[in-house]
Write a protein that holds these residues in place. Structure first.
Motif, PDB file in Angstrom:
ATOM      1  N   LEU A  35       0.839  -1.181   0.000  1.00 60.85           N
ATOM      2  CA  LEU A  35       0.000   0.000   0.000  1.00 60.85           C
ATOM      3  C   LEU A  35       0.886   1.246   0.000  1.00 60.85           C
ATOM      4  O   LEU A  35       1.823   1.350   0.799  1.00 60.85           O
ATOM      5  CB  LEU A  35      -0.885  -0.019   1.251  1.00 60.85           C
ATOM      6  CG  LEU A  35      -2.058   0.927   1.298  1.00 60.85           C
ATOM      7  CD1 LEU A  35      -3.068   0.558   0.212  1.00 60.85           C
ATOM      8  CD2 LEU A  35      -2.734   0.852   2.651  1.00 60.85           C
ATOM      9  N   PRO A  36       0.646   2.182  -0.909  1.00 61.49           N
ATOM     10  CA  PRO A  36       1.514   3.374  -0.985  1.00 61.49           C
ATOM     11  C   PRO A  36       1.137   4.431   0.069  1.00 61.49           C
ATOM     12  O   PRO A  36       0.597   5.490  -0.248  1.00 61.49           O
ATOM     13  CB  PRO A  36       1.283   3.894  -2.402  1.00 61.49           C
ATOM     14  CG  PRO A  36      -0.104   3.455  -2.744  1.00 61.49           C
ATOM     15  CD  PRO A  36      -0.316   2.165  -2.005  1.00 61.49           C
ATOM     16  N   VAL A  37       1.444   4.120   1.320  1.00 59.90           N
ATOM     17  CA  VAL A  37       1.167   5.053   2.417  1.00 59.90           C
ATOM     18  C   VAL A  37       2.373   5.068   3.352  1.00 59.90           C
ATOM     19  O   VAL A  37       3.321   4.295   3.192  1.00 59.90           O
ATOM     20  CB  VAL A  37      -0.113   4.656   3.203  1.00 59.90           C
ATOM     21  CG1 VAL A  37      -1.345   4.820   2.335  1.00 59.90           C
ATOM     22  CG2 VAL A  37      -0.021   3.257   3.743  1.00 59.90           C
ATOM     23  N   ALA A  38       2.309   5.932   4.344  1.00 60.96           N
ATOM     24  CA  ALA A  38       3.393   6.046   5.324  1.00 60.96           C
ATOM     25  C   ALA A  38       3.496   4.760   6.150  1.00 60.96           C
ATOM     26  O   ALA A  38       2.513   4.041   6.314  1.00 60.96           O
ATOM     27  CB  ALA A  38       3.124   7.242   6.237  1.00 60.96           C
ATOM     28  N   TRP A  40       3.697   4.277   9.319  1.00 60.30           N
ATOM     29  CA  TRP A  40       2.844   4.214  10.505  1.00 60.30           C
ATOM     30  C   TRP A  40       1.417   3.792  10.140  1.00 60.30           C
ATOM     31  O   TRP A  40       0.743   3.134  10.940  1.00 60.30           O
ATOM     32  CB  TRP A  40       2.859   5.527  11.270  1.00 60.30           C
ATOM     33  CG  TRP A  40       2.110   6.663  10.609  1.00 60.30           C
ATOM     34  CD1 TRP A  40       2.613   7.586   9.754  1.00 60.30           C
ATOM     35  CD2 TRP A  40       0.725   6.963  10.766  1.00 60.30           C
ATOM     36  NE1 TRP A  40       1.629   8.451   9.349  1.00 60.30           N
ATOM     37  CE2 TRP A  40       0.453   8.086   9.966  1.00 60.30           C
ATOM     38  CE3 TRP A  40      -0.314   6.397  11.490  1.00 60.30           C
ATOM     39  CZ2 TRP A  40      -0.817   8.652   9.871  1.00 60.30           C
ATOM     40  CZ3 TRP A  40      -1.581   6.966  11.392  1.00 60.30           C
ATOM     41  CH2 TRP A  40      -1.820   8.081  10.590  1.00 60.30           C
ATOM     42  N   VAL A  41       0.955   4.144   8.936  1.00 64.89           N
ATOM     43  CA  VAL A  41      -0.374   3.729   8.488  1.00 64.89           C
ATOM     44  C   VAL A  41      -0.374   2.220   8.239  1.00 64.89           C
ATOM     45  O   VAL A  41      -1.312   1.518   8.610  1.00 64.89           O
ATOM     46  CB  VAL A  41      -0.797   4.501   7.220  1.00 64.89           C
ATOM     47  CG1 VAL A  41      -2.123   3.984   6.683  1.00 64.89           C
ATOM     48  CG2 VAL A  41      -0.881   5.995   7.502  1.00 64.89           C
ATOM     49  N   ARG A  42       0.698   1.722   7.621  1.00 69.20           N
ATOM     50  CA  ARG A  42       0.833   0.264   7.410  1.00 69.20           C
ATOM     51  C   ARG A  42       0.826  -0.477   8.750  1.00 69.20           C
ATOM     52  O   ARG A  42       0.180  -1.513   8.898  1.00 69.20           O
ATOM     53  CB  ARG A  42       2.123  -0.052   6.657  1.00 69.20           C
ATOM     54  CG  ARG A  42       1.962  -0.013   5.191  1.00 69.20           C
ATOM     55  CD  ARG A  42       3.150  -0.681   4.504  1.00 69.20           C
ATOM     56  NE  ARG A  42       3.404   0.069   3.298  1.00 69.20           N
ATOM     57  CZ  ARG A  42       4.405   0.901   3.106  1.00 69.20           C
ATOM     58  NH1 ARG A  42       5.299   1.077   4.036  1.00 69.20           N
ATOM     59  NH2 ARG A  42       4.525   1.550   1.981  1.00 69.20           N
TER      60      ARG A  42
END
Length: 96
Positions: A35-38, A40-42
């Motif tokens: 998933l292309p997120v930060a 901490w979101v992962r």
């Protein structure tokens, strides 16, 4: 003839359940990883998925335990009724 108390679980059904669980958990894990997120979101999503999985296991155990309690009390009640019926003599006259 007495019915079995519990239907038998075949090895194929068990394997299908385990494989299905593994594929579902693996798919979600790969989706979170790529998933292309930060980061901490992962991490948050990973913890949320683990919490959901453990909650599902606990819920399944509670449902199973509740079902076993109902089944056991039903068997005890049936045994009491069978005993009463076996001891009952419909031709016995009271007071004679």
């Amino acid at each position: 003839m007495d019915k079995p108390l519990r239907p038998a679980m075949t090895a194929a059904y068990y394997a299908q359940c385990v494989i299905s669980f593994g594929v579902a958990l693996g798919s979600v894990a790969l989706g979170i990883i790529f998933l292309p997120v930060a980061p901490w979101v992962r991490a948050f999503l990973a913890v949320a998925v683990l919490y959901t999985v453990t909650s599902a296991f606990v819920l399944a155990k509670c449902v199973r335990d509740r079902q076993e309690i109902v089944s056991m009390s039903s068997r005890v009640d049936q045994a009491r009724l069978d005993k009463l019926l076996s001891e009952h003599d419909p031709y016995k006259v009271d007071g004679l």
